[in-house]
Design a protein around this motif. Sequence first.
Motif: not given
Length: 782
Positions: A195-197, A308-312, A334-345, A347-354
């Motif tokens: 669900y998120l690439f 990480r800036r997004t708390p686990l 619909e997917l709430p913006d707050s949930v969308r923002k946390v999940m994107e954060g 996922n983004r931090e996993d990419c940056l961590s790599a």
Amino acid sequence: MQLSLYSELLEKAQGCWPDWMSVIPPGKDFEGEAYRVTDYAAYFRYVKSRLELGMQNGDSNGTYPEPVPHCDVCRWFRECDAQRRGDDHLSLVAGIRRQQRNQLEEWTTDTMAKLAVLPLPLKEKPDHGSREAIERVREQARVQVQGRTEKKLVHEPLLPAVEGMGLCRLPEPSPADLFLDLEGDPFVGESGLQYLFGFAFKNAGELSYEKRWALNRDEERKGFEWLVDEIISRWKANPRTHVYHFGAYEPGALKRLMGMHATREDEVDRLLRASVLVDLHQVFKQGLRASVEEYSLKKVEPFYGFERRTPLDESRVAMRYVEHRLELGWGDEELPDSVRKVMEGYNREDCLSASGLRDWLEEERRKLVDRGTSVPRLPEKSGDPSEKLQEKLDRAAALTERLCDNIPTDPEARSEAQSGQWLLAQLLSWHRREDKRAWQEGYRLADLDDEELLDERVGLTKLRFVKRIDAGKQVPTDRYLFDPQKNNVRTGKAVYFGDEKTGEVVAIDHINGVVDIKKTKKTVAVHPPTVYMWDSPLRTDAQAGSLYRIGEWAAAKGIDAPGRYRAGRDMLLRKPPRLVGGEKLVPLASERPENTASRIVLALEDSVFAIQGPPGSGKTYTGARMICELVKRGKKIGITALSHKVIRKLLEDVVEAARDKNLAGVRCMHRNDNGEEGDRVAVAKKDNKEAWAALCSGKANVVGGTSWLWSPEPAFEAVDVLFIDEAGQMSLADVLAVSQAAKKLVLLGDPQQLERPLKGSHPDGAEKWAEDNSGGHGISIT
């Protein structure tokens, strides 16, 4: 077992047992699967009594909270984890196996602290496994205890650096490198959902992040295509580009998605062949030893200072929210913006961590090189297929496009003919998708180290050459010793070292650690330190060729037109049997099943007829008598199945039926390289031509063989009727491939039989088995 326990508790509450218990599996409509309670009650009582007896005879101190996979979701995790930490339990050592813990406890080395100071080299030989494996976990414990005692992070390189392993997996860094992470839920529908690439990349020296959401199957396909297209375009622009990820999840997901959606398959294959994907987990685990309890991305981040800036905790809450909605449906939500923002954060931090991990690993590699240590990089590969393979791919792709032209993408909008034609198009590459998964498994095994091969029980490690026990006419057989270890390697299996076949196991003694390997011409003088067992895919050019000929005919003439391959095309269209003379499928008064089946098959015209029933209902008995009736009328009969054992059983039943009916002239033959002549069953051992010639000459009028006999073009309409036994075990692709051998098909099978597991991922419908596409048009025997 869980439902049986609930049923027992319900009986205690209401005074009587429920009749049924149901499971609601993942799926579109959440339809329950009902099971009769009494069918499982006896087994439930047996297991329950064994458990109660075990508890009575158990340790008076009670059971110990050994870590198991369920710990991750258990509400008692904190209590059990606290006890293990208080006891300094051996399970806290990263990578230690249960078998190793048992061995160490026998040596009274029952804590991590004791293991850290275990004298080396080992004084005793382990009962199971190797000394090297115990020494490896001892060194891991040493580093962890050092980090715990000194209250600091500790790591050290694993030397010597082995080519193709650990830090040697790192390619030359490129400014165009990508860092990939996917989020998915395996419990959405029957196939899960990505669900998120997301991926990160350098942009003017700074890391940027791109992502694509997918909240349904169509969006998943589009997200997958977007991701692959992004990778391919950047790789073409800079051939030194690599895609870094952490763990096996990402490449596994890409392989599954390309098969399931039948898109971007060639592109992903090129990426895999060129080793564009780089697993940083393997680089770290095989190249360094660190003071961590597990080599997960979150645990190793302190070494390269990633914060990480997004708390686990917030990430877990958002992830549960998204996955619950995906599994149960969104409704009007619909997917709430707050949930969308946390999940994107997250996922983004996993990419940056790599990205941070890759840079830190490169720095560790540089330190070793500066000290004079050889750490060779993997050579760059092009990823291009061979000219012959490319020709096959182009041909199949062109025909698939022709067959799918003007067919709606929405399955609900397709007519029956369009659905059948679309399915035929997807089956063209069925065997390639199956074979690809086998090849991918071979490449994966070739990349594993000794410890990982032992974990999967497919390898023999620490091989020591003893002597050449047989020079052989062309290739010799060599004997090796190995430390006794739990594995599934057995006689008759091919074994490999790296990506090269070493030979075949001709004898193995697991207790004494002795194996005899018949070498190949290339490995006569090679004595590998490790081998692993792998089943390479069989050649399926004949089956794929048959499917292509059927597809080409359908593209030119139409999927539902009279003419060649009508029975196979009827199966794709799920048509009822086409009968002449006004015959009906309904049994006549007082008609036995065998007589009904014989009457129908004699009236069958260029069509397919299914006979279904549970084990012991008489399907094979009926099939044998149908064959005798057909032979009596001068027909030539073919028999096929997944295995030679099933084929031989039906042939022998035909002989027995002919004997019962006093029917002369039934001449059976089995095409089997390793078959043995039997009572009125000849064997064609030489090749397929021998069996085909026997049919043409009249030497045989009932011939059995696997799909390799009936799929080649010379077998076209070689028989009048082809019987497919245990059809529920044969894929729709294989049955369609053999259907060219006859104008009439008879399927014998049990609709409740467990399906043979697939290796590859396929589009919806193409993964089906033959009986699934019979449309229920046939007769049932009870």
